[in-house]
Scaffold this motif. Structure first.
Motif, PDB file in Angstrom:
ATOM      1  N   ASP A  79      -1.418  80.634 -27.620  1.00  0.00           N
ATOM      2  CA  ASP A  79      -1.959  80.249 -28.930  1.00  0.00           C
ATOM      3  C   ASP A  79      -2.675  81.423 -29.601  1.00  0.00           C
ATOM      4  O   ASP A  79      -2.587  81.602 -30.810  1.00  0.00           O
ATOM      5  N   PHE A  80      -3.369  82.225 -28.814  1.00  0.00           N
ATOM      6  CA  PHE A  80      -4.034  83.420 -29.330  1.00  0.00           C
ATOM      7  C   PHE A  80      -3.017  84.342 -29.996  1.00  0.00           C
ATOM      8  O   PHE A  80      -3.209  84.806 -31.122  1.00  0.00           O
ATOM      9  N   LEU A  81      -1.921  84.591 -29.308  1.00  0.00           N
ATOM     10  CA  LEU A  81      -0.896  85.490 -29.841  1.00  0.00           C
ATOM     11  C   LEU A  81      -0.208  84.933 -31.076  1.00  0.00           C
ATOM     12  O   LEU A  81       0.221  85.692 -31.939  1.00  0.00           O
ATOM     13  N   ASN A  82      -0.110  83.622 -31.169  1.00  0.00           N
ATOM     14  CA  ASN A  82       0.628  82.999 -32.266  1.00  0.00           C
ATOM     15  C   ASN A  82      -0.240  82.468 -33.401  1.00  0.00           C
ATOM     16  O   ASN A  82       0.282  81.922 -34.364  1.00  0.00           O
ATOM     17  N   SER A  83      -1.548  82.617 -33.283  1.00  0.00           N
ATOM     18  CA  SER A  83      -2.414  82.145 -34.367  1.00  0.00           C
ATOM     19  C   SER A  83      -2.294  83.100 -35.553  1.00  0.00           C
ATOM     20  O   SER A  83      -1.948  84.267 -35.393  1.00  0.00           O
ATOM     21  N   GLN A  84      -2.603  82.602 -36.692  1.00  0.00           N
ATOM     22  CA  GLN A  84      -2.582  83.421 -37.903  1.00  0.00           C
ATOM     23  C   GLN A  84      -3.989  83.935 -38.201  1.00  0.00           C
ATOM     24  O   GLN A  84      -4.520  83.766 -39.296  1.00  0.00           O
ATOM     25  N   HIS A 110      -9.161  81.803 -31.685  1.00  0.00           N
ATOM     26  CA  HIS A 110      -7.787  81.947 -32.187  1.00  0.00           C
ATOM     27  C   HIS A 110      -6.964  80.713 -31.803  1.00  0.00           C
ATOM     28  O   HIS A 110      -6.234  80.164 -32.634  1.00  0.00           O
ATOM     29  N   ALA A 111      -7.078  80.307 -30.548  1.00  0.00           N
ATOM     30  CA  ALA A 111      -6.311  79.156 -30.058  1.00  0.00           C
ATOM     31  C   ALA A 111      -6.726  77.884 -30.786  1.00  0.00           C
ATOM     32  O   ALA A 111      -5.872  77.087 -31.197  1.00  0.00           O
ATOM     33  N   TYR A 112      -8.015  77.683 -30.960  1.00  0.00           N
ATOM     34  CA  TYR A 112      -8.515  76.489 -31.651  1.00  0.00           C
ATOM     35  C   TYR A 112      -8.025  76.468 -33.102  1.00  0.00           C
ATOM     36  O   TYR A 112      -7.597  75.436 -33.613  1.00  0.00           O
ATOM     37  N   TYR A 113      -8.089  77.621 -33.755  1.00  0.00           N
ATOM     38  CA  TYR A 113      -7.642  77.710 -35.155  1.00  0.00           C
ATOM     39  C   TYR A 113      -6.157  77.377 -35.283  1.00  0.00           C
ATOM     40  O   TYR A 113      -5.740  76.706 -36.228  1.00  0.00           O
ATOM     41  N   LYS A 114      -5.369  77.823 -34.334  1.00  0.00           N
ATOM     42  CA  LYS A 114      -3.934  77.556 -34.385  1.00  0.00           C
ATOM     43  C   LYS A 114      -3.655  76.061 -34.449  1.00  0.00           C
ATOM     44  O   LYS A 114      -2.765  75.607 -35.160  1.00  0.00           O
ATOM     45  N   HIS A 115      -4.435  75.266 -33.741  1.00  0.00           N
ATOM     46  CA  HIS A 115      -4.189  73.818 -33.670  1.00  0.00           C
ATOM     47  C   HIS A 115      -4.961  73.027 -34.709  1.00  0.00           C
ATOM     48  O   HIS A 115      -4.543  71.920 -35.075  1.00  0.00           O
ATOM     49  N   ASN A 116      -6.079  73.546 -35.223  1.00  0.00           N
ATOM     50  CA  ASN A 116      -6.956  72.762 -36.089  1.00  0.00           C
ATOM     51  C   ASN A 116      -7.156  73.333 -37.479  1.00  0.00           C
ATOM     52  O   ASN A 116      -7.834  72.725 -38.303  1.00  0.00           O
ATOM     53  N   ASN A 117      -6.646  74.523 -37.738  1.00  0.00           N
ATOM     54  CA  ASN A 117      -6.789  75.189 -39.022  1.00  0.00           C
ATOM     55  C   ASN A 117      -8.255  75.375 -39.420  1.00  0.00           C
ATOM     56  O   ASN A 117      -8.610  75.394 -40.599  1.00  0.00           O
ATOM     57  N   GLU A 118      -9.108  75.473 -38.421  1.00  0.00           N
ATOM     58  CA  GLU A 118     -10.516  75.775 -38.613  1.00  0.00           C
ATOM     59  C   GLU A 118     -11.050  76.337 -37.297  1.00  0.00           C
ATOM     60  O   GLU A 118     -10.393  76.217 -36.265  1.00  0.00           O
TER      61      GLU A 118
END
Length: 131
Positions: free
Chosen positions: A75-80, A120-128
């Motif tokens: 998720d870290f690698l794939n977060s925006q 980063h991982a949290y943002y990927k799934h929650n947009n925050e």
């Protein structure tokens, strides 16, 4: 980067479009945020990060070093999101204040690289970012 990072700001890449850049900055991208802040604040020890893992062994080193899961690294690698690195808390706070003054709405500060990965991982799934 020629210093040991101790403090971090994590921000979504779309923040680049939200902030009001200084007039002299023509090319605006997430990679230029650190350079712009160095110039704008007169602080030389600000760096940005390119998320890139060379091999699975590097990923496993990250997992063990920071006590995160394989999925967290994925998720870290794939977060925006992008990360700014600082060696002093004062520089991080100055940069945070400057970015907010320029119009940044979503960003988070942390003093742990483990938290950088998890944000980063949290943002990927929650947009925050996780509070």
């Amino acid at each position: 980067m020629r210093f040991k990072s101790k403090y971090y700001i994590v921000f979504p890449r779309k923040m680049v479009e939200e902030i009001e850049w200084p007039k002299e900055w023509g090319h605006q991208c997430a990679g230029n945020v650190a350079e712009m802040l160095r110039e704008h604040l007169g602080v030389s020890r600000i760096a940005s990060e390119i998320k890139f893992l060379i091999s699975e062994s590097e990923r496993w080193k990250m997992i063990y070093a920071f006590n995160v899961s394989y999925q967290d690294t994925e998720d870290f690698l794939n977060s925006q999101c992008s990360t700014l690195h600082f060696n002093s808390k004062i520089a991080m706070k100055k940069a945070e204040k400057a970015l907010k003054k320029m119009g940044a709405k979503k960003l988070t500060c942390t003093e742990s690289y483990r938290d950088v990965i998890l944000q980063h991982a949290y943002y990927k799934h929650n947009n925050e970012f996780k509070p």
